[in-house]
Write a protein that holds these residues in place. Structure first.
Motif, short mmCIF file in Angstrom:
data_model
loop_
_atom_site.label_atom_id
_atom_site.label_comp_id
_atom_site.label_asym_id
_atom_site.label_seq_id
_atom_site.Cartn_x
_atom_site.Cartn_y
_atom_site.Cartn_z
N GLN A 102 -0.19 -12.11 7.99
CA GLN A 102 -0.69 -12.85 6.82
C GLN A 102 0.22 -12.65 5.61
OE1 GLN A 102 -2.53 -10.57 8.49
NE2 GLN A 102 -4.13 -11.73 9.54
N HIS A 103 0.96 -11.56 5.59
CA HIS A 103 1.95 -11.39 4.52
C HIS A 103 3.23 -12.15 4.88
CE1 HIS A 103 3.53 -9.52 0.90
NE2 HIS A 103 4.67 -9.43 1.54
N SER A 155 1.21 -7.08 -1.89
CA SER A 155 0.45 -7.39 -0.69
C SER A 155 -1.04 -7.37 -1.03
CB SER A 155 0.75 -6.39 0.42
OG SER A 155 0.25 -5.11 0.05
N ARG A 156 -1.83 -7.82 -0.10
CA ARG A 156 -3.26 -7.98 -0.36
C ARG A 156 -4.02 -6.69 -0.73
NH1 ARG A 156 -7.49 -12.13 1.63
NH2 ARG A 156 -9.31 -11.09 0.81
N GLY A 211 7.33 -0.86 0.77
CA GLY A 211 6.09 -0.23 1.24
C GLY A 211 5.07 -1.24 1.74
N ASN A 223 10.98 0.56 4.10
CA ASN A 223 9.79 1.12 4.72
C ASN A 223 10.17 2.39 5.46
OD1 ASN A 223 7.43 1.50 6.54
ND2 ASN A 223 6.86 -0.50 5.72
N LYS A 224 9.30 3.39 5.41
CA LYS A 224 9.66 4.65 6.07
C LYS A 224 9.43 4.61 7.57
CE LYS A 224 5.23 6.93 5.27
NZ LYS A 224 4.49 7.97 4.56
N ARG A 265 0.82 -1.21 0.00
CA ARG A 265 0.00 0.00 0.00
C ARG A 265 0.86 1.27 0.00
NH1 ARG A 265 -5.44 -0.51 2.95
NH2 ARG A 265 -4.17 -1.12 4.72
N ASP A 321 12.26 6.57 2.39
CA ASP A 321 11.16 6.80 1.47
C ASP A 321 11.38 5.98 0.20
OD1 ASP A 321 9.20 7.69 -0.21
OD2 ASP A 321 9.67 9.82 0.02
N LEU A 322 10.45 5.10 -0.08
CA LEU A 322 10.61 4.21 -1.24
C LEU A 322 10.72 5.00 -2.55
CD1 LEU A 322 7.85 3.51 -3.22
CD2 LEU A 322 7.01 2.87 -0.99
N SER A 367 -3.35 -15.90 2.03
CA SER A 367 -4.43 -16.11 1.07
C SER A 367 -3.96 -15.87 -0.36
CB SER A 367 -5.64 -15.22 1.41
OG SER A 367 -5.25 -13.87 1.53
N GLN A 410 -0.46 -11.85 -5.51
CA GLN A 410 -0.53 -11.70 -4.05
C GLN A 410 0.32 -12.72 -3.31
OE1 GLN A 410 -4.47 -10.98 -2.41
NE2 GLN A 410 -3.97 -12.27 -0.65
N VAL A 411 1.13 -12.22 -2.40
CA VAL A 411 1.96 -13.07 -1.54
C VAL A 411 1.33 -13.08 -0.15
CG1 VAL A 411 4.22 -13.29 -0.43
CG2 VAL A 411 4.06 -12.58 -2.84
N GLY A 412 1.21 -14.27 0.43
CA GLY A 412 0.68 -14.33 1.80
C GLY A 412 -0.23 -15.51 2.01
N SER A 460 3.92 -3.30 5.24
CA SER A 460 4.13 -3.16 6.69
C SER A 460 4.63 -4.46 7.33
CB SER A 460 2.84 -2.70 7.37
OG SER A 460 1.82 -3.67 7.19
C1 LIG Z 1 -7.59 -13.85 6.68
C2 LIG Z 1 -6.67 -12.82 6.15
C3 LIG Z 1 -5.87 -13.13 5.06
C4 LIG Z 1 -4.97 -12.19 4.56
N1 LIG Z 1 -4.15 -12.56 3.53
C5 LIG Z 1 -3.18 -11.71 3.11
C6 LIG Z 1 -2.22 -12.09 2.10
O1 LIG Z 1 -2.28 -13.21 1.53
N2 LIG Z 1 -1.27 -11.19 1.76
C7 LIG Z 1 -1.16 -9.96 2.33
O2 LIG Z 1 -0.25 -9.20 1.97
N3 LIG Z 1 -2.05 -9.57 3.27
C8 LIG Z 1 -3.05 -10.41 3.67
N4 LIG Z 1 -3.96 -9.98 4.61
C9 LIG Z 1 -3.99 -8.54 5.00
C10 LIG Z 1 -2.98 -8.15 6.05
O3 LIG Z 1 -3.55 -8.30 7.33
C11 LIG Z 1 -2.58 -6.67 5.88
O4 LIG Z 1 -3.73 -5.87 5.91
C12 LIG Z 1 -1.81 -6.38 4.60
O5 LIG Z 1 -0.76 -7.32 4.42
C13 LIG Z 1 -1.24 -4.97 4.63
O6 LIG Z 1 -0.68 -4.66 3.38
P1 LIG Z 1 0.44 -3.52 3.23
O7 LIG Z 1 1.60 -3.87 4.08
O8 LIG Z 1 0.67 -3.32 1.79
O9 LIG Z 1 -0.32 -2.22 3.75
P2 LIG Z 1 -0.11 -1.39 5.09
O10 LIG Z 1 -0.20 -2.26 6.27
O11 LIG Z 1 -1.00 -0.22 4.99
O12 LIG Z 1 1.41 -0.91 5.01
C14 LIG Z 1 1.90 0.04 4.14
C15 LIG Z 1 3.32 0.29 4.55
O13 LIG Z 1 3.94 1.18 3.63
C16 LIG Z 1 4.81 2.05 4.33
N5 LIG Z 1 4.98 3.24 3.51
C17 LIG Z 1 4.04 4.15 3.15
N6 LIG Z 1 4.58 5.10 2.36
C18 LIG Z 1 5.89 4.78 2.20
C19 LIG Z 1 6.97 5.39 1.52
N7 LIG Z 1 6.80 6.50 0.78
N8 LIG Z 1 8.18 4.80 1.59
C20 LIG Z 1 8.37 3.68 2.32
N9 LIG Z 1 7.38 3.07 2.99
C21 LIG Z 1 6.15 3.61 2.94
C22 LIG Z 1 4.09 2.31 5.64
O14 LIG Z 1 5.01 2.71 6.65
C23 LIG Z 1 3.47 0.95 5.93
O15 LIG Z 1 4.30 0.16 6.74
C24 LIG Z 1 -4.89 -10.90 5.13
C25 LIG Z 1 -5.70 -10.59 6.21
C26 LIG Z 1 -6.57 -11.53 6.73
C27 LIG Z 1 -7.41 -11.19 7.92
#
Ligand SMILES: Cc1cc2nc3c(=O)[nH]c(=O)nc-3n(C[C@H](O)[C@H](O)[C@H](O)COP(=O)(O)OP(=O)(O)OC[C@H]3O[C@@H](n4cnc5c(N)ncnc54)[C@H](O)[C@@H]3O)c2cc1C
Ligand SMILES: Nc1ncnc2c1ncn2[C@@H]1O[C@H](COP(=O)(O)O)[C@@H](O)[C@H]1O
Lengths: 259, 319
Positions: free
Chosen positions: B268-269, B231-232, B262, B283-284, B205, B301-302, B249, B245-247, B264
């Motif tokens: 699940q990831h 990520s999801r 980017g 990650n920032k 994200r 910052d990515l 699910s 998608q890695v994780g 977190s």
């Molecule tokens: C049953 C179930 C199954 C799931 N299956 C999966 C799965 O298979 N795969 C999966 O990935 N998730 C899965 N999830 C979701 C998981 O819980 C998280 O919500 C998801 O992994 C978060 O994705 P993210 O890290 O991309 O987003 P976020 O958690 O929002 O993280 C975004 C990160 O980006 C960083 N960031 C933002 N801007 C910048 C920047 N400019 N430079 C550097 N860093 C930055 C932030 O600091 C933050 O750490 C599942 C959840 C459930 C409940």
């Protein structure tokens, strides 16, 4: 006309900076932004789509302090018809079971045909409230729902298993569906919607009005302390100007023999 | 003397390894350990669990348990609780476990803690540690009253590896369910198989916009000759197809190099990539949980680091 309930929780905004309170009891949440829990926006969208398809009343409910009214107003702006805001100081320390009891008390005389919750809240991550609410109301439930199809009296759903597998199941109505993210594309509240929302009913209820008391929602699960997890033993952390970081990373990737 | 009831799980006709992880956790806590196994025609699996895990194994065997449903499984669990009066009930935090456990807790008016990865004994009271805020924080929890119910994260500890002379007992229980299972669709194969990739660059994200996968991430993917993952939330938003998608699910991958950009690091990831040979995370947020599993972490910052890295890789390769 179908009656649908959507339970939603207000949680810290995804971009809010989160810090642990000095006593470790929870996060410092005095001056941060909040939003509707991600999973719950998908749940609400699923309900609003049913309403778009035919006659339905969509009621949204939350258990939360004063600030949580904003989440309900947003939901009304998106198209929900009325809102129930449950709060009482005695709920401040409660757990998922206490929340479910409060929601069940508010829902029990309404005879909802379908109740939507999110699979999990993005702050507590418990994933318990939906199935508990269903049990307290005596209706069946299913979690991690990624697809719904409403037939005469039944709902056919897909439930997410692991690794991309899906289970197809059928539930009679009334039932509770705990929704997984990605099930639909969530709408935004339109300006017109936000204007209309101001005239929609938002009922406040405390424990007494729900026929409950503090003892009924006393938490069984209590948090001792929260803390930042330790970094991995092998993690080397680097910071600095991007080109310096980049050349360190290139050195590492070379060491791994990957080019 | 305390008593722990373990709810075992059968997946595609075999005992899940997670069940033996529960056995290990329960045995470590001490006291009596009783297991419950629910299914149809599972006599042999009951024997197997008794041999591998020891203690008494209650077998709830009924055609109504052919497919998992919360209704039917909750009946078996409540019957076992009635028969055994356990102080603690351990259930794996799998799709079936997290579906049924809160229902049973509500029915018993019992406290429940979910997805715990550590259980310690403080005197005669268990203390549970679990993640909060998608892994950004951990929390230690206690439950008042019994039975206490905990769902345990699969893979958080080693499975029990003993061989004991346990015993099997039938648990007579009905298996009525309002929910009917119609069938299971397995994952669609093909297209973008990440399981064979040597290098994976995954975006989360933090990339903020779908265009950034093309404009910011793709140049690095190409420079490294890598495959792109995600990520999801990226897939939920429709920015990339599900086979990226890695994780838990999505796909479980184990490349030589995994670069998380980017992301977190929600559990699940992590379960989808933590066994990669080498992990670089960008990650920032210095507290991002992805750094728990990273070998090399870049706090930054990515949008600055990734273009610089793509350029440096191209230069080093003489492109
Ligand atoms: C049953 C179930 C199954 C799931 N299956 C999966 C799965 O298979 N795969 C999966 O990935 N998730 C899965 N999830 C979701 C998981 O819980 C998280 O919500 C998801 O992994 C978060 O994705 P993210 O890290 O991309 O987003 P976020 O958690 O929002 O993280 C975004 C990160 O980006 C960083 N960031 C933002 N801007 C910048 C920047 N400019 N430079 C550097 N860093 C930055 C932030 O600091 C933050 O750490 C599942 C959840 C459930 C409940
Ligand atoms: N305080 C609350 N008010 C209303 N609904 C809630 C509340 N807490 C949890 N829920 C619902 O229950 C789901 C699961 O939350 P949890 O059990 O906290 O992970 C959420 O996605 C919401 O739909």
């Amino acid at each position: 006309m179908k009656k649908i309930l959507v339970c939603l929780k207000q949680v810290p905004h995804k971009d809010a900076r989160l810090d642990v309170r000095s006593d470790g009891s929870w996060i410092q949440d005095d001056n941060i932004k909040f939003e509707i829990n991600d999973y719950d926006t998908y749940a609400l969208e699923e309900a609003l789509r049913l309403k778009d398809q035919g006659e339905a009343e969509v009621v949204v409910a939350t258990v939360g302090p004063e600030r949580a009214a904003q989440a309900l107003r947003t939901a009304l702006g998106m198209g929900a018809d009325r809102a129930i805001h449950i709060w009482d100081d005695a709920l401040a320390e409660t757990d998922g079971l206490g929340i479910a009891k409060a929601l069940a008390a508010a829902a029990k005389d309404e005879n909802f045909d379908i109740i939507f919750t999110g699979l999990m809240s993005d702050d507590a991550n418990c994933a318990v409230t939906g199935p508990m609410l269903a049990e307290l109301l005596g209706i069946p439930h299913i979690t991690a729902v990624v697809k719904t199809e409403f037939k005469n009296g039944d709902v056919e759903v897909e439930r997410e298993l692991e690794g991309g597998a899906l289970e197809v199941a059928s539930l009679p109505q009334p039932c509770l569906l705990a929704v997984q993210t990605g099930i639909n594309e969530v709408r935004y509240a339109s300006l017109k919607g936000i204007m209309q929302a101001k005239k929609k009913p938002l009922d406040k209820k405390d424990l007494g009005e729900l026929g409950l008391d503090a003892a009924a929602v006393a938490p069984k699960l209590t948090v001792e302390k929260i803390f930042v997890p330790p970094k991995g033993a092998g993690a080397e952390i680097i910071e600095g100007p991007a080109d310096e970081v980049a050349s360190k990373l290139v050195g590492k990737i070379k060491e791994l023999g990957l080019f | 003397m305390s008593k722990t009831l373990i709810v075992g799980e059968i997946q595609q006709g075999v005992l899940r390894e997670a069940t033996l992880e529960l056995v290990a956790a329960a045995r470590e806590l001490g006291g009596d350990v009783v297991s419950l196994l629910i299914g149809n025609g599972i006599g042999e699996l009951g024997e197997e669990l008794a041999k591998q895990g020891g203690g008494k194994v209650l077998v709830a065997d009924n055609p109504g348990f052919e497919s998992y449903t919360a209704d039917a499984h909750a009946q078996a669990m409540r019957k076992a609780v009635e028969a055994e009066s356990p102080d603690l009930i351990l259930i794996s935090n799998t799709p079936n476990g997290w579906d049924v456990a809160p229902k049973v807790a509500a029915a018993l008016d019992a406290g429940i803690v979910t997805d715990v990865f550590k259980i310690e004994q403080d005197g005669d009271e268990p203390v549970f540690t679990r993640r909060l805020f998608n892994g950004k924080f951990n929390g230690r929890f206690r439950i008042s009253g019994t039975p206490r119910i905990a769902t345990v994260q699969p893979g958080a500890r080693a499975p029990y590896e003993g061989s004991d002379a346990g015993s099997v007992e039938a648990l007579d229980v009905t298996a009525a369910s309002r929910t009917k299972v119609v069938g299971v669709k397995t994952a669609e194969a093909g297209g973008h198989d990440l399981t064979k990739a040597e290098i994976i660059v995954s975006g989360g994200r933090g990339l903020a916009k779908p265009e950034n996968f093309k404009e910011v991430l793709q140049p690095l993917v190409e420079a490294l000759g890598a495959q792109m993952g995600a990520s999801r939330p990226v897939v939920d938003a429709g920015w990339l197809p599900h086979n990226y998608q890695v994780g838990s699910s999505g796909q479980i991958v184990q490349p030589k190099l995994y670069i998380a950009v980017g992301i977190s690091g929600a559990i699940q990831h992590l379960v989808g990539m933590k066994n990669s040979n080498y992990i670089i995370a960008i990650n920032k947020d210095p507290d991002a949980p992805i750094f728990e599993v990273a070998d090399l972490g870049v706090v930054g910052d990515l949008f600055e680091v990734i273009p610089a890295l793509a350029k440096a890789v191209n230069e080093a390769k003489g492109n």
